[in-house]
Design a protein around this motif. Sequence first.
Motif, PDB file in Angstrom:
ATOM      1  N   LEU A 151       9.154  -6.115   0.109  1.00 11.43           N
ATOM      2  CA  LEU A 151       9.237  -5.413  -1.167  1.00 11.43           C
ATOM      3  C   LEU A 151       8.389  -6.113  -2.234  1.00 11.43           C
ATOM      4  O   LEU A 151       7.693  -5.457  -3.004  1.00 11.43           O
ATOM      5  CB  LEU A 151      10.693  -5.302  -1.626  1.00 11.43           C
ATOM      6  N   PHE A 157      11.014   0.459  -8.208  1.00 16.13           N
ATOM      7  CA  PHE A 157      11.105  -0.743  -7.388  1.00 16.13           C
ATOM      8  C   PHE A 157      11.926  -1.845  -8.050  1.00 16.13           C
ATOM      9  O   PHE A 157      12.513  -2.670  -7.362  1.00 16.13           O
ATOM     10  CB  PHE A 157       9.713  -1.255  -7.005  1.00 16.13           C
ATOM     11  N   VAL A 211      15.356  -1.068  -6.950  1.00 14.68           N
ATOM     12  CA  VAL A 211      15.490  -1.370  -5.523  1.00 14.68           C
ATOM     13  C   VAL A 211      15.645  -2.879  -5.325  1.00 14.68           C
ATOM     14  O   VAL A 211      16.508  -3.333  -4.571  1.00 14.68           O
ATOM     15  CB  VAL A 211      14.293  -0.814  -4.714  1.00 14.68           C
ATOM     16  N   CYS A 255      13.281   3.918  -1.520  1.00 19.48           N
ATOM     17  CA  CYS A 255      11.829   3.759  -1.635  1.00 19.48           C
ATOM     18  C   CYS A 255      11.122   5.108  -1.524  1.00 19.48           C
ATOM     19  O   CYS A 255      10.200   5.401  -2.297  1.00 19.48           O
ATOM     20  CB  CYS A 255      11.311   2.785  -0.582  1.00 19.48           C
ATOM     21  N   PHE A 292       3.089   1.410   2.272  1.00 20.39           N
ATOM     22  CA  PHE A 292       4.495   1.259   2.638  1.00 20.39           C
ATOM     23  C   PHE A 292       4.725   1.822   4.040  1.00 20.39           C
ATOM     24  O   PHE A 292       5.297   1.153   4.906  1.00 20.39           O
ATOM     25  CB  PHE A 292       5.378   1.994   1.617  1.00 20.39           C
ATOM     26  N   TRP A 294       5.916  -0.626   6.980  1.00 18.75           N
ATOM     27  CA  TRP A 294       7.354  -0.562   7.231  1.00 18.75           C
ATOM     28  C   TRP A 294       7.723  -0.660   8.717  1.00 18.75           C
ATOM     29  O   TRP A 294       8.693  -1.344   9.057  1.00 18.75           O
ATOM     30  CB  TRP A 294       7.967   0.685   6.605  1.00 18.75           C
TER      31      TRP A 294
END
Length: 146
Positions: A6, A42, A45, A64, A92, A96
């Motif tokens: 992140l 974010f 998050v 996200c 991302f 991921w």
Amino acid sequence: MIGKFLEAIMEMKEAKNLLAPEHVAKKDTADYEKVIKSPMDFGQVMAKLTDDKYSIPKTFLNDCKLIFENAKTYHKDHSLAYKHASTVHEHFDTTWPDVQRQLERVAEERRTVIAKDDANPDLDPKAWLKALASVDESSAPLSKDV
């Protein structure tokens, strides 16, 4: 692992407007709350990650995805903000799966430790905790330090 992932996403120059509401000029987004019904950024998050609010990766992933969905809904297709959100979203989605594989590996290692404990019900709880801690403690799923 998730925290580092992140942080890397948040450090992207294109992620500036996705970090937190204060990164967006209010005069440019006066109607944001009318258009976007479930705001997410974010910063939120990371706060949820730090506070251990994510019990499974899917909830982290959903938040996200909401960030990207909101940015692409609010901004016009050819705007710089839309392009930046698309760039961060692509990065991302590309990175991921590696993080997810690492999370699955750690979960499997933990299941192995627990299965060993189940095979020996007389195992002292302190010994179980010591065994669990020995499983790559630095990569515990969904912790900010991970």
